[in-house]
Design a protein around this motif. Structure first.
Motif, PDB file in Angstrom:
ATOM      1  N   THR A   1     -31.184 -50.973   2.899  1.00  0.00           N
ATOM      2  CA  THR A   1     -32.590 -51.210   2.628  1.00  0.00           C
ATOM      3  C   THR A   1     -32.797 -52.704   2.408  1.00  0.00           C
ATOM      4  O   THR A   1     -32.185 -53.288   1.516  1.00  0.00           O
ATOM      5  N   ALA A   2     -33.635 -53.314   3.220  1.00  0.00           N
ATOM      6  CA  ALA A   2     -33.964 -54.735   3.077  1.00  0.00           C
ATOM      7  C   ALA A   2     -35.298 -54.845   2.356  1.00  0.00           C
ATOM      8  O   ALA A   2     -36.259 -54.162   2.716  1.00  0.00           O
ATOM      9  N   SER A   3     -35.354 -55.686   1.332  1.00  0.00           N
ATOM     10  CA  SER A   3     -36.579 -55.873   0.559  1.00  0.00           C
ATOM     11  C   SER A   3     -36.927 -57.348   0.466  1.00  0.00           C
ATOM     12  O   SER A   3     -36.040 -58.189   0.367  1.00  0.00           O
ATOM     13  N   THR A   4     -38.213 -57.632   0.489  1.00  0.00           N
ATOM     14  CA  THR A   4     -38.699 -58.995   0.287  1.00  0.00           C
ATOM     15  C   THR A   4     -39.724 -58.971  -0.832  1.00  0.00           C
ATOM     16  O   THR A   4     -40.331 -57.940  -1.105  1.00  0.00           O
ATOM     17  N   GLY A   5     -39.917 -60.105  -1.466  1.00  0.00           N
ATOM     18  CA  GLY A   5     -40.893 -60.130  -2.548  1.00  0.00           C
ATOM     19  C   GLY A   5     -41.324 -61.523  -2.931  1.00  0.00           C
ATOM     20  O   GLY A   5     -40.798 -62.526  -2.450  1.00  0.00           O
ATOM     21  N   THR A   6     -42.316 -61.569  -3.796  1.00  0.00           N
ATOM     22  CA  THR A   6     -42.835 -62.808  -4.355  1.00  0.00           C
ATOM     23  C   THR A   6     -43.377 -62.511  -5.741  1.00  0.00           C
ATOM     24  O   THR A   6     -43.688 -61.367  -6.061  1.00  0.00           O
ATOM     25  N   ASN A   7     -43.483 -63.542  -6.561  1.00  0.00           N
ATOM     26  CA  ASN A   7     -44.062 -63.328  -7.887  1.00  0.00           C
ATOM     27  C   ASN A   7     -45.574 -63.560  -7.877  1.00  0.00           C
ATOM     28  O   ASN A   7     -46.225 -63.436  -8.904  1.00  0.00           O
ATOM     29  N   GLY A   8     -46.140 -63.915  -6.717  1.00  0.00           N
ATOM     30  CA  GLY A   8     -47.583 -64.084  -6.580  1.00  0.00           C
ATOM     31  C   GLY A   8     -48.130 -65.395  -7.100  1.00  0.00           C
ATOM     32  O   GLY A   8     -49.327 -65.625  -7.055  1.00  0.00           O
ATOM     33  N   LYS A   9     -47.276 -66.283  -7.588  1.00  0.00           N
ATOM     34  CA  LYS A   9     -47.727 -67.570  -8.119  1.00  0.00           C
ATOM     35  C   LYS A   9     -47.525 -68.665  -7.088  1.00  0.00           C
ATOM     36  O   LYS A   9     -46.576 -68.639  -6.316  1.00  0.00           O
ATOM     37  N   SER A  10     -48.403 -69.640  -7.084  1.00  0.00           N
ATOM     38  CA  SER A  10     -48.314 -70.765  -6.151  1.00  0.00           C
ATOM     39  C   SER A  10     -47.357 -71.819  -6.687  1.00  0.00           C
ATOM     40  O   SER A  10     -47.297 -72.081  -7.880  1.00  0.00           O
ATOM     41  N   SER A  11     -46.588 -72.437  -5.766  1.00  0.00           N
ATOM     42  CA  SER A  11     -45.662 -73.505  -6.143  1.00  0.00           C
ATOM     43  C   SER A  11     -46.064 -74.842  -5.528  1.00  0.00           C
ATOM     44  O   SER A  11     -45.285 -75.774  -5.521  1.00  0.00           O
ATOM     45  N   GLY A  12     -47.289 -74.930  -4.987  1.00  0.00           N
ATOM     46  CA  GLY A  12     -47.742 -76.158  -4.352  1.00  0.00           C
ATOM     47  C   GLY A  12     -49.228 -76.131  -4.109  1.00  0.00           C
ATOM     48  O   GLY A  12     -49.931 -75.224  -4.562  1.00  0.00           O
ATOM     49  N   PRO A  13     -49.739 -77.114  -3.347  1.00  0.00           N
ATOM     50  CA  PRO A  13     -51.183 -77.234  -3.143  1.00  0.00           C
ATOM     51  C   PRO A  13     -51.795 -76.161  -2.255  1.00  0.00           C
ATOM     52  O   PRO A  13     -52.983 -75.909  -2.331  1.00  0.00           O
ATOM     53  N   ASN A  14     -51.011 -75.524  -1.414  1.00  0.00           N
ATOM     54  CA  ASN A  14     -51.532 -74.492  -0.524  1.00  0.00           C
ATOM     55  C   ASN A  14     -51.252 -73.131  -1.155  1.00  0.00           C
ATOM     56  O   ASN A  14     -50.168 -72.562  -1.000  1.00  0.00           O
ATOM     57  N   SER A  15     -52.224 -72.585  -1.845  1.00  0.00           N
ATOM     58  CA  SER A  15     -52.011 -71.354  -2.613  1.00  0.00           C
ATOM     59  C   SER A  15     -51.673 -70.149  -1.739  1.00  0.00           C
ATOM     60  O   SER A  15     -51.080 -69.189  -2.224  1.00  0.00           O
ATOM     61  N   SER A  16     -52.030 -70.193  -0.456  1.00  0.00           N
ATOM     62  CA  SER A  16     -51.723 -69.061   0.429  1.00  0.00           C
ATOM     63  C   SER A  16     -50.279 -69.059   0.887  1.00  0.00           C
ATOM     64  O   SER A  16     -49.696 -68.003   1.108  1.00  0.00           O
ATOM     65  N   TYR A  17     -49.680 -70.223   1.065  1.00  0.00           N
ATOM     66  CA  TYR A  17     -48.343 -70.310   1.650  1.00  0.00           C
ATOM     67  C   TYR A  17     -47.289 -70.856   0.697  1.00  0.00           C
ATOM     68  O   TYR A  17     -46.105 -70.612   0.896  1.00  0.00           O
ATOM     69  N   ASP A  18     -47.675 -71.618  -0.309  1.00  0.00           N
ATOM     70  CA  ASP A  18     -46.718 -72.193  -1.249  1.00  0.00           C
ATOM     71  C   ASP A  18     -46.430 -71.206  -2.376  1.00  0.00           C
ATOM     72  O   ASP A  18     -46.714 -71.442  -3.538  1.00  0.00           O
ATOM     73  N   VAL A  19     -45.850 -70.073  -2.008  1.00  0.00           N
ATOM     74  CA  VAL A  19     -45.539 -69.010  -2.954  1.00  0.00           C
ATOM     75  C   VAL A  19     -44.030 -68.774  -2.906  1.00  0.00           C
ATOM     76  O   VAL A  19     -43.461 -68.615  -1.823  1.00  0.00           O
ATOM     77  N   PRO A  20     -43.338 -68.758  -4.055  1.00  0.00           N
ATOM     78  CA  PRO A  20     -41.896 -68.475  -4.048  1.00  0.00           C
ATOM     79  C   PRO A  20     -41.621 -67.093  -3.446  1.00  0.00           C
ATOM     80  O   PRO A  20     -42.342 -66.135  -3.718  1.00  0.00           O
ATOM     81  N   ILE A  21     -40.573 -67.013  -2.619  1.00  0.00           N
ATOM     82  CA  ILE A  21     -40.229 -65.756  -1.948  1.00  0.00           C
ATOM     83  C   ILE A  21     -38.757 -65.426  -2.192  1.00  0.00           C
ATOM     84  O   ILE A  21     -37.948 -66.304  -2.509  1.00  0.00           O
ATOM     85  N   CYS A  22     -38.414 -64.158  -2.031  1.00  0.00           N
ATOM     86  CA  CYS A  22     -37.025 -63.743  -2.192  1.00  0.00           C
ATOM     87  C   CYS A  22     -36.737 -62.564  -1.278  1.00  0.00           C
ATOM     88  O   CYS A  22     -37.650 -61.917  -0.760  1.00  0.00           O
ATOM     89  N   GLY A  23     -35.457 -62.293  -1.084  1.00  0.00           N
ATOM     90  CA  GLY A  23     -35.037 -61.154  -0.277  1.00  0.00           C
ATOM     91  C   GLY A  23     -33.695 -60.635  -0.746  1.00  0.00           C
ATOM     92  O   GLY A  23     -32.875 -61.376  -1.284  1.00  0.00           O
ATOM     93  N   VAL A  24     -33.470 -59.343  -0.549  1.00  0.00           N
ATOM     94  CA  VAL A  24     -32.202 -58.696  -0.885  1.00  0.00           C
ATOM     95  C   VAL A  24     -31.961 -57.573   0.114  1.00  0.00           C
ATOM     96  O   VAL A  24     -32.914 -56.979   0.636  1.00  0.00           O
ATOM     97  N   PHE A  25     -30.694 -57.312   0.424  1.00  0.00           N
ATOM     98  CA  PHE A  25     -30.323 -56.250   1.355  1.00  0.00           C
ATOM     99  C   PHE A  25     -29.344 -55.323   0.651  1.00  0.00           C
ATOM    100  O   PHE A  25     -28.227 -55.702   0.333  1.00  0.00           O
ATOM    101  N   PHE A  26     -29.786 -54.097   0.384  1.00  0.00           N
ATOM    102  CA  PHE A  26     -28.980 -53.119  -0.332  1.00  0.00           C
ATOM    103  C   PHE A  26     -28.117 -52.318   0.630  1.00  0.00           C
ATOM    104  O   PHE A  26     -28.578 -51.878   1.678  1.00  0.00           O
TER     105      PHE A  26
END
Length: 126
Positions: free
Chosen positions: A32-57
């Motif tokens: 199972t591959a999962s992706t996620g974000t905490n929904g918070k912005s990390s830069g000036p572009n609030s739509s794209y500057d969002v921290p992301i992560c992934g894990v493969f179980f």
């Protein structure tokens, strides 16, 4: 805290050569591959500057050579990856930004046969 999580279960058809969503598969599930974000912005572009992560179980119940690679949506950022032999999961891997990124997951059988070669988008992008 807002948490966005996308998951794709990965299974194989009876021949072991065709990957299909687990909901329609009748064969064994590999992972199972999962992706996620905490929904918070990390830069000036609030739509794209969002921290992301992934894990493969690993859903096989046995150690397999497997890996996960996370690419953000910016060309100047190198991909992050975790590749090795794992019995539970590969990752998690993180990027500081890149909501429209992709995560690639792979798994091999002990004989070297590739049973998972998958790509999943992180955000709701076209």
């Amino acid at each position: 805290m807002t948490r966005v999580l996308r998951t794709a279960a990965i299974a194989a058809a009876p021949t072991g050569t065709v990957l299909v969503p687990a909901a329609t598969a009748s064969a064994a599930r590999y992972g199972t591959a999962s992706t996620g974000t905490n929904g918070k912005s990390s830069g000036p572009n609030s739509s794209y500057d969002v921290p992301i992560c992934g894990v493969f179980f690993n859903d096989t119940g046995a150690a397999r050579h497997m890996g996960i690679r996370l690419n953000d949506s910016y060309t100047d950022t190198p991909a992050v990856e975790d590749i090795g032999t794992y019995s539970t999961y590969a990752g998690p891997v993180y990027q500081n930004r890149g909501y429209c990124g992709t995560v690639s997951s792979s798994m091999k059988q002990p004989n070297g046969t590739v049973v998972v070669d998958n790509m999943l988008g992180v955000g709701a992008c076209n």
